[in-house]
Design a protein around this motif. Sequence first.
Motif, PDB file in Angstrom:
ATOM      1  N   GLU A 133      -6.627 -53.234 -20.427  1.00 27.90           N
ATOM      2  CA  GLU A 133      -6.645 -52.350 -19.258  1.00 27.90           C
ATOM      3  C   GLU A 133      -7.151 -53.086 -18.013  1.00 27.90           C
ATOM      4  O   GLU A 133      -6.595 -52.954 -16.920  1.00 27.90           O
ATOM      5  CB  GLU A 133      -7.536 -51.125 -19.518  1.00 27.90           C
ATOM      6  CG  GLU A 133      -7.080 -50.212 -20.641  1.00 27.90           C
ATOM      7  CD  GLU A 133      -7.491 -50.719 -22.020  1.00 27.90           C
ATOM      8  OE1 GLU A 133      -8.493 -51.453 -22.144  1.00 27.90           O
ATOM      9  OE2 GLU A 133      -6.780 -50.378 -22.983  1.00 27.90           O
ATOM     10  N   ASN A 137      -7.153 -56.374 -17.518  1.00 33.66           N
ATOM     11  CA  ASN A 137      -6.162 -57.388 -17.169  1.00 33.66           C
ATOM     12  C   ASN A 137      -4.962 -56.770 -16.454  1.00 33.66           C
ATOM     13  O   ASN A 137      -4.456 -57.321 -15.476  1.00 33.66           O
ATOM     14  CB  ASN A 137      -5.706 -58.151 -18.412  1.00 33.66           C
ATOM     15  CG  ASN A 137      -6.791 -59.060 -18.946  1.00 33.66           C
ATOM     16  OD1 ASN A 137      -7.677 -59.474 -18.206  1.00 33.66           O
ATOM     17  ND2 ASN A 137      -6.725 -59.360 -20.232  1.00 33.66           N
ATOM     18  N   ASP A 138      -4.499 -55.605 -16.923  1.00 30.80           N
ATOM     19  CA  ASP A 138      -3.378 -54.919 -16.267  1.00 30.80           C
ATOM     20  C   ASP A 138      -3.760 -54.475 -14.863  1.00 30.80           C
ATOM     21  O   ASP A 138      -2.958 -54.573 -13.929  1.00 30.80           O
ATOM     22  CB  ASP A 138      -2.927 -53.712 -17.099  1.00 30.80           C
ATOM     23  CG  ASP A 138      -2.246 -54.116 -18.394  1.00 30.80           C
ATOM     24  OD1 ASP A 138      -1.841 -55.301 -18.525  1.00 30.80           O
ATOM     25  OD2 ASP A 138      -2.120 -53.241 -19.288  1.00 30.80           O
ATOM     26  N   SER A 139      -4.992 -53.995 -14.703  1.00 34.74           N
ATOM     27  CA  SER A 139      -5.465 -53.553 -13.381  1.00 34.74           C
ATOM     28  C   SER A 139      -5.514 -54.732 -12.401  1.00 34.74           C
ATOM     29  O   SER A 139      -5.099 -54.606 -11.244  1.00 34.74           O
ATOM     30  CB  SER A 139      -6.849 -52.922 -13.526  1.00 34.74           C
ATOM     31  OG  SER A 139      -7.373 -52.600 -12.261  1.00 34.74           O
ATOM     32  N   ALA A 156      -3.759 -57.547 -12.648  1.00 33.91           N
ATOM     33  CA  ALA A 156      -2.375 -57.944 -12.405  1.00 33.91           C
ATOM     34  C   ALA A 156      -1.732 -57.017 -11.372  1.00 33.91           C
ATOM     35  O   ALA A 156      -1.020 -57.470 -10.480  1.00 33.91           O
ATOM     36  CB  ALA A 156      -1.586 -57.943 -13.697  1.00 33.91           C
ATOM     37  N   ASP A 157      -2.006 -55.712 -11.493  1.00 33.63           N
ATOM     38  CA  ASP A 157      -1.481 -54.743 -10.529  1.00 33.63           C
ATOM     39  C   ASP A 157      -2.023 -55.002  -9.137  1.00 33.63           C
ATOM     40  O   ASP A 157      -1.287 -54.947  -8.143  1.00 33.63           O
ATOM     41  CB  ASP A 157      -1.816 -53.326 -11.003  1.00 33.63           C
ATOM     42  CG  ASP A 157      -1.129 -52.267 -10.171  1.00 33.63           C
ATOM     43  OD1 ASP A 157       0.081 -52.413  -9.903  1.00 33.63           O
ATOM     44  OD2 ASP A 157      -1.816 -51.293  -9.777  1.00 33.63           O
ATOM     45  N   ASP A 158      -3.336 -55.313  -9.040  1.00 33.17           N
ATOM     46  CA  ASP A 158      -3.957 -55.590  -7.737  1.00 33.17           C
ATOM     47  C   ASP A 158      -3.299 -56.776  -7.040  1.00 33.17           C
ATOM     48  O   ASP A 158      -3.214 -56.819  -5.806  1.00 33.17           O
ATOM     49  CB  ASP A 158      -5.447 -55.878  -7.892  1.00 33.17           C
ATOM     50  CG  ASP A 158      -6.257 -54.632  -8.252  1.00 33.17           C
ATOM     51  OD1 ASP A 158      -5.744 -53.514  -8.072  1.00 33.17           O
ATOM     52  OD2 ASP A 158      -7.413 -54.790  -8.705  1.00 33.17           O
ATOM     53  N   ALA A 177       1.966 -57.067 -11.926  1.00 28.83           N
ATOM     54  CA  ALA A 177       2.161 -56.164 -13.057  1.00 28.83           C
ATOM     55  C   ALA A 177       3.626 -56.148 -13.461  1.00 28.83           C
ATOM     56  O   ALA A 177       4.525 -56.205 -12.611  1.00 28.83           O
ATOM     57  CB  ALA A 177       1.693 -54.752 -12.702  1.00 28.83           C
ATOM     58  N   PRO A 178       3.888 -56.074 -14.781  1.00 29.46           N
ATOM     59  CA  PRO A 178       5.279 -56.065 -15.248  1.00 29.46           C
ATOM     60  C   PRO A 178       6.004 -54.806 -14.824  1.00 29.46           C
ATOM     61  O   PRO A 178       5.482 -53.810 -14.508  1.00 29.46           O
ATOM     62  CB  PRO A 178       5.146 -56.141 -16.766  1.00 29.46           C
ATOM     63  CG  PRO A 178       3.722 -55.929 -17.092  1.00 29.46           C
ATOM     64  CD  PRO A 178       2.931 -56.027 -15.835  1.00 29.46           C
TER      65      PRO A 178
END
Length: 86
Positions: free
Chosen positions: A73, A75-77, A79-81, A85-86
């Motif tokens: 979670e 790491n995804d946050s 990446a989104d920032d 993000a995929p």
Amino acid sequence: MSSEGIVPQFNIHDAKTNLSRIIDRVEHGEEIIISRAGTPVAKVIPLHPRVKRTGRGSLAGQLVAADNWDSAEVNDSIADDFGLAP
């Protein structure tokens, strides 16, 4: 500041000629005044020293990481920032 409490002063021509020496003195804690026609116009002062890290572990005990610092979670946050993000 020098040990006598007197701040060294350089005229602009001497300051240009000796800039690297002046910077070296400032890096060692001195303050230097630059003057034009005998009138002080600038003061060269040391900035806050950088943290000198001697190697791995030099911040041990100074950093606090959350228990989930490497979770999917988080790491995804991150990446989104950064728009990754995929």
